[in-house]
Every structure is written in structure tokens, then in C-alpha cells.
Design a protein around this motif. Structure first.
Motif, PDB file in Angstrom:
ATOM      1  N   TYR A   6       0.833  -1.195   0.000  1.00  0.00           N
ATOM      2  CA  TYR A   6       0.000   0.000   0.000  1.00  0.00           C
ATOM      3  C   TYR A   6       0.871   1.249   0.000  1.00  0.00           C
ATOM      4  N   PHE A  10      -0.498   7.647  -2.619  1.00  0.00           N
ATOM      5  CA  PHE A  10      -1.139   7.301  -3.884  1.00  0.00           C
ATOM      6  C   PHE A  10      -2.129   8.377  -4.342  1.00  0.00           C
ATOM      7  N   HIS A  31       0.330  -3.542  -4.663  1.00  0.00           N
ATOM      8  CA  HIS A  31      -0.683  -2.501  -4.509  1.00  0.00           C
ATOM      9  C   HIS A  31      -1.510  -2.618  -3.222  1.00  0.00           C
ATOM     10  N   PHE A  32      -1.207  -3.551  -2.334  1.00  0.00           N
ATOM     11  CA  PHE A  32      -1.965  -3.607  -1.084  1.00  0.00           C
ATOM     12  C   PHE A  32      -1.124  -4.196   0.042  1.00  0.00           C
ATOM     13  N   GLY A  47      -5.144  -2.402   3.405  1.00  0.00           N
ATOM     14  CA  GLY A  47      -5.202  -1.166   2.636  1.00  0.00           C
ATOM     15  C   GLY A  47      -4.794  -1.436   1.208  1.00  0.00           C
ATOM     16  N   ASN A  49      -4.582   0.352  -2.901  1.00  0.00           N
ATOM     17  CA  ASN A  49      -4.683   1.473  -3.837  1.00  0.00           C
ATOM     18  C   ASN A  49      -5.376   0.982  -5.098  1.00  0.00           C
ATOM     19  N   LYS A 149      -9.205   7.526  -8.560  1.00  0.00           N
ATOM     20  CA  LYS A 149      -8.351   6.725  -7.692  1.00  0.00           C
ATOM     21  C   LYS A 149      -8.973   6.633  -6.308  1.00  0.00           C
ATOM     22  N   SER A 151      -8.227   4.854  -2.200  1.00  0.00           N
ATOM     23  CA  SER A 151      -7.529   4.015  -1.235  1.00  0.00           C
ATOM     24  C   SER A 151      -8.614   3.415  -0.348  1.00  0.00           C
ATOM     25  N   TRP A 180     -10.848   9.156  -1.124  1.00  0.00           N
ATOM     26  CA  TRP A 180     -10.445   9.705  -2.406  1.00  0.00           C
ATOM     27  C   TRP A 180     -10.116  11.187  -2.230  1.00  0.00           C
TER      28      TRP A 180
END
Length: 277
Positions: A6, A10, A31-32, A47, A49, A149, A151, A180
Motif C-alpha cells: 500500500y 497514492f 498494490h496492497f 489497505g 490502492n 483513484k 484508497s 479519495w
């Protein structure tokens, strides 16, 4: 199996991972990140992204496996789900981290099938569960006017009274916070926005304790009833879990969510159109 995990930077505004305040194993994937509670053998927080503009549609690998970076006894594996109707519920959705280059996206998809990213959920499929699974898509659509995007943070609520089954407490509640970057006006500086949700799989029974005891004596998982999904104040998620959610609490888009209150403030959702943004 090293991955950056994460990324707190981001979005156009910083959003750190929740702070657990307990012993956790921090496991990074593509990505997490999963914060695994080794005592409960389940995640206390995850978490991810999500880059909605770069998502890829990949075939489902469906290869559930233990994470070799932690002891097998610290994660709930295949034995928990064998011979019953418990589902291995993804915490980070399979599709959420699947973006970027082809190899990157393929690894992210496979990473979501690590057992630390799973928690037991009722096998019963109903409208409210479909709603829960579609929350990120709905928020992404809303955020698309900015940079598409998100999170997203998700995990079970690890309650002290969760009924035990095969050495694992079966969570009754799950939580999710989507964040966001919003811009109040064209050209304005971005500000953090967030919404929070709780999924309740508590059985709708007159005497939960009695039914749970019967199930355990019979070697069966505790009874889990139909899903109910709520939009809730972010502050209530922090209170339920004991997590420090930092700036997410003040960024809440739910009207009247400034302070912790009772469940009377929770908004039960029957459709995605009822979400308050």
C-alpha cells in the motif's frame, strides 16, 4: 514475494495505513498491504490502492495459499473452510489491485488469494452481499470526476466475543472505508473525502448464544445470518475496531458523523443509490 504494498502517497492527499495498536504482521503485496493479527489469525486491517483508469480484466486464478513469510499457525488456512459452508471472503477485492503493467497486474491478482487476505463469511448470497461487493465500484464512479483513484481499507471487526470455530473466532461484522481526493471547485486544492460501511452477518435468531453453542457442540461453524450493509460514521469504525484511522475520521462525507454515537445513526442500505456522499 517482496512487493511495495500500500502506498500512503497514492492519492493527491496523504492517507497512511490504519494504526493497529497491537502486535501485527505487516504483509506487503502488489498494490496492497495486510496487517495480520497473529493471535486471531485474521487481518485487523488491509489497505489497497485502486487506479480505476488502469484496471485490467484478468481470469480468476483461484489459487488460495498460505503466506510463507509468517508461521502457518498465525494465519487461518484451508482447514477453517473445509467441509462447511463458510466462504473464503476476500478482504481486498480480487479486482481492486489488478492494474498497471501486465506482469504487475497478474501478480496483484494472484496476491489477493493469500490466506491473510481472507476471512470467513456466510455462504448465503443475497442482495445485501452483492451491494457490499459493489461499494468500491460505486465510489470509483463518484470519484471519476477527479482522478478515479481510491484508497480502500477493509477487515473484519475482531470482537472479543466472536464465536470460536476450529481455533478461529468467526467475525460477526466487517468494515470498509473508502477514501479519495476531492476538489471543492475547479483548480482548488484537493481535500480528503471518505465514506465508511459495515457489513453485519450476525444471525437473525432469538437466542444467538444458544444456537452458537449447539453448532459448536456439533462441530459446525456458528450460524451466520443474512447480510445487512450499513453506511456508518468513520468514527464508529474506529470505535468498533480500536484502530487509529487518522485523518479519515474528519474527512467523513456522511452528514452528522462528527462524533461517535449509537447504531441509530447507521444508515441501512438497500441499494447503492442510497449511499450519502
Amino acid at each position: 514475494m517482496t512487493a511495495p504494498g500500500y502506498d500512503a502517497a497514492f492519492l493527491d492527499v496523504p492517507v497512511p495505513l490504519p494504526v493497529a495498536g497491537r502486535v501485527v504482521r505487516e504483509l506487503t503485496y502488489v498494490h496492497f498491504t495486510v496487517l495480520l493479527d497473529p493471535a486471531r489469525r485474521l487481518a485487523v486491517a488491509t489497505g489497497v490502492n485502486v487506479d480505476g483508469a488502469a484496471l485490467r480484466d484478468l481470469d480468476r486464478s483461484d489459487d488460495w495459499r498460505l503466506d510463507p513469510r509468517v508461521d502457518a499457525g498465525e494465519q487461518a488456512g484451508a482447514d477453517l473452510y473445509a467441509g462447511n459452508d463458510l466462504d473464503r471472503g476476500h478482504l481486498v477485492r480480487r479486482s481492486d489491485p489488478v492494474w498497471g503493467g501486465p506482469a504487475e497486474a497478474e501478480q496483484a491478482e494472484r496476491d489477493t488469494f493469500a490466506y491473510p487476505n481472507a476471512a470467513p463469511q456466510a455462504g448465503l448470497f443475497n442482495q445485501s452481499r452483492e451491494l457490499w461487493l459493489g461499494l468500491e465500484d460505486h465510489v470509483l464512479t463518484y470519484a471519476d470526476t477527479h482522478d478515479a483513484k481510491l484508497s480502500v481499507f477493509t477487515a473484519p471487526v475482531l470482537g472479543a466475543d466472536d464465536p470460536p470455530y476450529r481455533g478461529v473466532g468467526i467475525p460477526r461484522l466487517f468494515w470498509k472505508v473508502a477514501a479519495w481526493a476531492a476538489r471543492p471547485a475547479p483548480g482548488a486544492e484537493p481535500v480528503l473525502a471518505a465514506t465508511a460501511y459495515v457489513l453485519d452477518q450476525t444471525p437473525q435468531l432469538d437466542d444467538i448464544d444458544l444456537e452458537t453453542e449447539r453448532a459448536l457442540l456439533a462441530g459446525e461453524p456458528p450460524p451466520l445470518g443474512p447480510y445487512r450493509t450499513y453506511q456508518v460514521p468513520v468514527a464508529d469504525v474506529a470505535a468498533l475496531t480500536g484502530l487509529d484511522l487518522g485523518s479519515l475520521v474528519a474527512a467523513d462525507r456522511l452528514p452528522g458523523a462528527a462524533s461517535v454515537g449509537t447504531r441509530e445513526r447507521w444508515v441501512e442500505l438497500g441499494s447503492l443509490s442510497e449511499i450519502r456522499m
